[in-house]
Design a protein around this motif. Structure first.
Motif: not given
Length: 281
Positions: A270-281
């Motif tokens: 992965v490049c430096h723009a390691c984009r991630r998000q998380e959430a719980v419903i």
């Protein structure tokens, strides 16, 4: 049994992918800043400074960090006590991706047929969805928009058990050397070891999403992560491939039991723009 309407799933997925494309994680940003302070190359320092400014500007202006806004990948932990109502779970996820890439003004990069026509799907669907059934009444999402400048530099190899640690190490280093500047370093290197060829690749992808600074809970693998990080940063590839000591921000390993006759190893970059998000419903 807890009921969750598909509209809630779609909305959550939409918001996660827009946010992931606009806002880099604080762990990634902090790692970039720390590396800028220790990078001996003036050119490398300049590149890191530009990356940091770009990430901050993207967050402030609510615009994409990179023009390649990725192929939507989701790791989902689906609680066994959840009942989705109002439609189909996967269709709800796809709707969320569709909304994110349309309403968030994100580049649509998916082609419906990978080999022949290669016609753009028009809404960045379908996504790649990995689902695990777990106890409980929640749905947990970990998402990443995966850009292909770095994805194209990833590799998988079916080693023999006799290859051992030395063989794994050499394969990882060879993969990074061959990638050179192409994945837009500094990079995060995810390594999956074990399982089958497909399991190793999934493990490697998941490994890239671990917070920077975290270590494998098994000391042996944690030590190997550190050794590989040091060796990769000795390559001199540096930021943007222009030389320096900051080739990788992290090396993360995930492993799984495998067959007595095999040693599958996957390297996902992965490049430096390691984009991630998380959430719980």
């Amino acid at each position: 049994m807890r009921e969750i309407h598909v509209s809630k799933i779609a909305k959550q997925v939409r918001n996660l992918f827009i946010s992931a494309n606009y806002v880099i994680g604080p762990d990634v940003l902090n790692a970039l800043r720390q590396c800028q302070e220790t990078e001996p190359s003036e050119l490398g320092q300049m590149v890191l400074d530009q990356i940091i400014k770009n990430d901050c500007l993207a967050a402030d202006e609510q615009m994409p960090i990179c023009q390649d806004t990725g192929l939507a990948v989701l790791f989902v932990e689906y609680g066994q006590d959840v009942h989705v109502v109002g439609g189909n779970f996967e269709q709800a996820v796809e709707e969320g991706v569709r909304q994110a890439y349309t309403e968030g003004y994100l580049r649509k990069s998916v082609v419906s047929d990978p080999l022949f026509a290669r016609t753009n799907s028009g809404d960045n669907t379908p996504a790649v969805i990995h689902v695990r059934i777990v106890p409980g009444g929640n749905i947990r999402f970990l998402v990443t928009p995966k850009g292909f400048g770095s994805e194209n530099m990833s590799a998988l190899k079916m080693l023999t058990p006799a290859a051992g640690v030395a063989g794994v190490t050499q394969f990882v280093l060879d993969t990074v050397h061959q990638a050179g500047p192409n994945p837009c370093p500094p990079i995060i290197v995810g390594i999956g070891i074990g399982g089958t060829m497909d399991k190793a690749a999934e493990l490697a992808k998941r490994a890239t999403l671990r917070p920077i600074g975290s270590r494998n809970l098994d000391r042996r693998y944690a030590d190997l992560e550190q050794e590989l990080l040091e060796e990769i940063n000795k390559t001199g590839i540096g930021p943007a491939g222009l030389g320096g000591l900051t080739t990788a921000l992290a090396v993360n390993i995930e492993w799984y039991p495998t067959h007595i006759a095999g040693l599958p190893v996957a390297v996902n970059i992965v490049c430096h723009a390691c984009r991630r998000q998380e959430a719980v419903i």
